[in-house]
Design a protein around this motif. Structure first.
Motif, PDB file in Angstrom:
ATOM      1  N   LEU A   1     -17.021  25.450  26.851  1.00  0.00           N
ATOM      2  CA  LEU A   1     -16.021  25.630  28.025  1.00  0.00           C
ATOM      3  C   LEU A   1     -14.776  24.490  27.853  1.00  0.00           C
ATOM      4  O   LEU A   1     -13.552  24.884  28.048  1.00  0.00           O
ATOM      5  CB  LEU A   1     -16.888  24.936  29.156  1.00  0.00           C
ATOM      6  N   HIS A   2     -14.853  23.458  26.918  1.00  0.00           N
ATOM      7  CA  HIS A   2     -13.683  22.787  26.526  1.00  0.00           C
ATOM      8  C   HIS A   2     -12.680  23.336  25.707  1.00  0.00           C
ATOM      9  O   HIS A   2     -11.599  23.304  25.823  1.00  0.00           O
ATOM     10  CB  HIS A   2     -14.153  21.453  25.888  1.00  0.00           C
ATOM     11  N   ALA A   3     -13.210  24.098  24.671  1.00  0.00           N
ATOM     12  CA  ALA A   3     -12.252  24.907  23.976  1.00  0.00           C
ATOM     13  C   ALA A   3     -11.736  25.986  24.700  1.00  0.00           C
ATOM     14  O   ALA A   3     -10.358  26.234  24.384  1.00  0.00           O
ATOM     15  CB  ALA A   3     -13.274  25.510  22.591  1.00  0.00           C
ATOM     16  N   ILE A   4     -12.000  26.571  25.569  1.00  0.00           N
ATOM     17  CA  ILE A   4     -11.643  27.809  26.230  1.00  0.00           C
ATOM     18  C   ILE A   4     -10.602  27.014  27.011  1.00  0.00           C
ATOM     19  O   ILE A   4      -9.435  27.761  27.385  1.00  0.00           O
ATOM     20  CB  ILE A   4     -12.830  28.479  27.176  1.00  0.00           C
ATOM     21  N   GLY A   5     -10.837  25.893  27.829  1.00  0.00           N
ATOM     22  CA  GLY A   5      -9.872  25.409  28.877  1.00  0.00           C
ATOM     23  C   GLY A   5      -8.651  24.953  27.679  1.00  0.00           C
ATOM     24  O   GLY A   5      -7.482  24.896  28.227  1.00  0.00           O
ATOM     25  N   MET A   6      -9.008  24.421  26.660  1.00  0.00           N
ATOM     26  CA  MET A   6      -7.781  24.004  25.821  1.00  0.00           C
ATOM     27  C   MET A   6      -7.144  25.036  25.424  1.00  0.00           C
ATOM     28  O   MET A   6      -5.754  25.041  25.265  1.00  0.00           O
ATOM     29  CB  MET A   6      -8.455  23.213  24.536  1.00  0.00           C
ATOM     30  N   GLY A   7      -7.764  26.170  24.956  1.00  0.00           N
ATOM     31  CA  GLY A   7      -6.887  27.524  24.399  1.00  0.00           C
ATOM     32  C   GLY A   7      -5.947  27.993  25.616  1.00  0.00           C
ATOM     33  O   GLY A   7      -5.007  28.254  25.169  1.00  0.00           O
ATOM     34  N   THR A   8      -6.751  27.603  26.885  1.00  0.00           N
ATOM     35  CA  THR A   8      -5.825  28.331  27.882  1.00  0.00           C
ATOM     36  C   THR A   8      -4.701  27.223  28.128  1.00  0.00           C
ATOM     37  O   THR A   8      -3.337  27.914  28.183  1.00  0.00           O
ATOM     38  CB  THR A   8      -6.734  28.376  29.218  1.00  0.00           C
ATOM     39  N   LEU A   9      -4.874  26.195  28.288  1.00  0.00           N
ATOM     40  CA  LEU A   9      -3.743  25.288  28.744  1.00  0.00           C
ATOM     41  C   LEU A   9      -2.692  25.124  27.617  1.00  0.00           C
ATOM     42  O   LEU A   9      -1.753  25.271  27.723  1.00  0.00           O
ATOM     43  CB  LEU A   9      -4.557  23.644  28.889  1.00  0.00           C
ATOM     44  N   VAL A  10      -3.093  24.793  26.542  1.00  0.00           N
ATOM     45  CA  VAL A  10      -2.357  24.678  25.263  1.00  0.00           C
ATOM     46  C   VAL A  10      -1.705  26.076  24.904  1.00  0.00           C
ATOM     47  O   VAL A  10      -0.668  26.023  24.366  1.00  0.00           O
ATOM     48  CB  VAL A  10      -2.954  24.045  24.004  1.00  0.00           C
ATOM     49  N   GLY A  11      -2.545  26.966  25.024  1.00  0.00           N
ATOM     50  CA  GLY A  11      -1.790  28.371  24.538  1.00  0.00           C
ATOM     51  C   GLY A  11      -0.523  28.617  25.452  1.00  0.00           C
ATOM     52  O   GLY A  11       0.492  29.048  25.228  1.00  0.00           O
ATOM     53  N   VAL A  12      -0.615  28.420  26.768  1.00  0.00           N
ATOM     54  CA  VAL A  12       0.357  28.704  27.816  1.00  0.00           C
ATOM     55  C   VAL A  12       1.425  27.751  27.456  1.00  0.00           C
ATOM     56  O   VAL A  12       2.527  27.882  27.534  1.00  0.00           O
ATOM     57  CB  VAL A  12      -0.158  28.557  29.422  1.00  0.00           C
ATOM     58  N   ALA A  13       1.118  26.530  27.281  1.00  0.00           N
ATOM     59  CA  ALA A  13       2.172  25.268  27.015  1.00  0.00           C
ATOM     60  C   ALA A  13       2.940  25.588  25.806  1.00  0.00           C
ATOM     61  O   ALA A  13       4.296  25.611  25.857  1.00  0.00           O
ATOM     62  CB  ALA A  13       1.429  24.076  27.072  1.00  0.00           C
ATOM     63  N   LEU A  14       2.265  26.291  24.736  1.00  0.00           N
ATOM     64  CA  LEU A  14       3.028  26.481  23.736  1.00  0.00           C
ATOM     65  C   LEU A  14       3.867  27.803  23.635  1.00  0.00           C
ATOM     66  O   LEU A  14       4.874  27.862  23.156  1.00  0.00           O
ATOM     67  CB  LEU A  14       2.040  26.693  22.422  1.00  0.00           C
ATOM     68  N   MET A  15       3.397  28.987  24.497  1.00  0.00           N
ATOM     69  CA  MET A  15       3.981  29.869  24.767  1.00  0.00           C
ATOM     70  C   MET A  15       5.393  29.582  25.379  1.00  0.00           C
ATOM     71  O   MET A  15       6.389  30.042  25.156  1.00  0.00           O
ATOM     72  CB  MET A  15       3.113  30.824  25.781  1.00  0.00           C
ATOM     73  N   LEU A  16       5.245  28.837  26.416  1.00  0.00           N
ATOM     74  CA  LEU A  16       6.476  28.225  27.140  1.00  0.00           C
ATOM     75  C   LEU A  16       7.325  27.569  26.125  1.00  0.00           C
ATOM     76  O   LEU A  16       8.517  27.767  26.099  1.00  0.00           O
ATOM     77  CB  LEU A  16       6.147  27.291  28.290  1.00  0.00           C
ATOM     78  N   THR A  17       7.047  26.682  25.365  1.00  0.00           N
ATOM     79  CA  THR A  17       7.759  25.948  24.399  1.00  0.00           C
ATOM     80  C   THR A  17       8.499  26.670  23.505  1.00  0.00           C
ATOM     81  O   THR A  17       9.428  26.585  23.129  1.00  0.00           O
ATOM     82  CB  THR A  17       7.207  24.810  23.797  1.00  0.00           C
ATOM     83  N   ILE A  18       7.708  27.627  22.997  1.00  0.00           N
ATOM     84  CA  ILE A  18       8.266  28.617  21.941  1.00  0.00           C
ATOM     85  C   ILE A  18       9.397  29.467  22.412  1.00  0.00           C
ATOM     86  O   ILE A  18      10.440  29.603  21.813  1.00  0.00           O
ATOM     87  CB  ILE A  18       7.089  29.348  21.339  1.00  0.00           C
ATOM     88  N   ARG A  19       9.208  29.774  23.607  1.00  0.00           N
ATOM     89  CA  ARG A  19      10.258  30.792  24.415  1.00  0.00           C
ATOM     90  C   ARG A  19      11.512  29.751  24.453  1.00  0.00           C
ATOM     91  O   ARG A  19      12.851  30.500  24.191  1.00  0.00           O
ATOM     92  CB  ARG A  19       9.664  31.162  25.585  1.00  0.00           C
ATOM     93  N   VAL A  20      11.208  28.684  24.885  1.00  0.00           N
ATOM     94  CA  VAL A  20      12.443  27.559  25.318  1.00  0.00           C
ATOM     95  C   VAL A  20      13.369  27.601  23.969  1.00  0.00           C
ATOM     96  O   VAL A  20      14.355  27.483  23.929  1.00  0.00           O
ATOM     97  CB  VAL A  20      12.059  26.616  25.979  1.00  0.00           C
ATOM     98  N   LEU A  21      12.168  27.245  22.867  1.00  0.00           N
ATOM     99  CA  LEU A  21      13.100  27.026  21.600  1.00  0.00           C
ATOM    100  C   LEU A  21      13.881  28.505  20.996  1.00  0.00           C
ATOM    101  O   LEU A  21      14.437  28.197  19.894  1.00  0.00           O
ATOM    102  CB  LEU A  21      11.855  26.452  20.590  1.00  0.00           C
ATOM    103  N   GLY A  22      13.825  29.531  21.624  1.00  0.00           N
ATOM    104  CA  GLY A  22      14.614  30.528  21.131  1.00  0.00           C
ATOM    105  C   GLY A  22      13.810  31.789  20.872  1.00  0.00           C
ATOM    106  O   GLY A  22      14.544  32.893  20.534  1.00  0.00           O
ATOM    107  N   PHE A  23      12.604  31.652  20.800  1.00  0.00           N
ATOM    108  CA  PHE A  23      11.644  32.985  20.276  1.00  0.00           C
ATOM    109  C   PHE A  23      11.701  34.159  21.509  1.00  0.00           C
ATOM    110  O   PHE A  23      11.536  33.572  22.895  1.00  0.00           O
ATOM    111  CB  PHE A  23      10.256  32.584  20.130  1.00  0.00           C
ATOM    112  N   ALA A  24      11.847  35.159  21.135  1.00  0.00           N
ATOM    113  CA  ALA A  24      11.912  36.364  22.225  1.00  0.00           C
ATOM    114  C   ALA A  24      12.838  36.074  23.261  1.00  0.00           C
ATOM    115  O   ALA A  24      12.363  35.981  24.719  1.00  0.00           O
ATOM    116  CB  ALA A  24      10.530  36.418  22.992  1.00  0.00           C
ATOM    117  N   PRO A  25      14.140  35.878  22.942  1.00  0.00           N
ATOM    118  CA  PRO A  25      15.003  35.734  23.993  1.00  0.00           C
ATOM    119  C   PRO A  25      15.233  37.053  25.090  1.00  0.00           C
ATOM    120  O   PRO A  25      15.970  36.577  26.015  1.00  0.00           O
ATOM    121  CB  PRO A  25      16.508  35.622  23.162  1.00  0.00           C
ATOM    122  N   ALA A  26      14.680  38.025  24.776  1.00  0.00           N
ATOM    123  CA  ALA A  26      14.812  39.197  25.737  1.00  0.00           C
ATOM    124  C   ALA A  26      14.010  38.874  26.820  1.00  0.00           C
ATOM    125  O   ALA A  26      14.367  39.569  28.009  1.00  0.00           O
ATOM    126  CB  ALA A  26      14.477  40.433  24.984  1.00  0.00           C
TER     127      ALA A  26
END
Length: 152
Positions: free
Chosen positions: A29-54
């Protein structure tokens, strides 16, 4: 120390540390929560850093609620894991550093959501720096989480 031993002797602590399935289930359960939280956070940070500008940055706002769900799952499962071995984890430096990094990562990501996602699609250099800091913080929290088993 008395409180730490009390946590270990609680129903949650004993279930995690002394049953065949307690630890693996809570850790999963901890791994699932971590994957969800950190996955969304990294998705946002990667987008802000310039990936997938569309993809508009503002379209990522609803995922913050998903990330918070992952955080609360981690809070509950992490608390249960702590109860299973409180007297050792409390004094473990990797654990302490991980907790601080998770709180900092959560604050940085929340700040990034407030600035970048809810207000506009305009990304400034300051937003990119904030995103890079959040990314490094989350990755460091994962690394220190893995080091808990090796540092005493």
């Amino acid at each position: 120390m008395e409180t730490l031993f009390w946590l270990e002797d609680s129903i949650v602590g004993m279930t995690v540390s002394s049953t065949q399935w307690g630890y693996p289930i809570v850790l999963s359960l901890h791994a699932i929560g971590m994957g969800t939280l950190v996955g969304v956070a990294l998705m946002l940070t990667i987008r802000v850093l310039g990936f997938a500008p569309a993809i508009p940055v503002t379209s990522m706002a609803p995922y913050w609620r998903v990330a918070l769900g992952g955080f609360f799952l981690n809070l509950l499962s992490g608390s249960a894991l702590f109860c299973g071995n409180a007297s050792e984890l409390f004094f473990n430096w990797a654990f302490r550093i991980k907790i601080v990094l998770v709180l900092v990562g959560l604050a940085l990501t929340w700040w990034l959501v407030q600035i970048c996602v809810k207000r506009s699609d305009q990304i400034s250099p300051a937003h990119r720096i904030l995103a890079a800091l959040a990314m490094v913080t989350w990755l460091s929290a994962i690394i220190f989480g893995r080091l808990i088993g090796y540092w005493s």
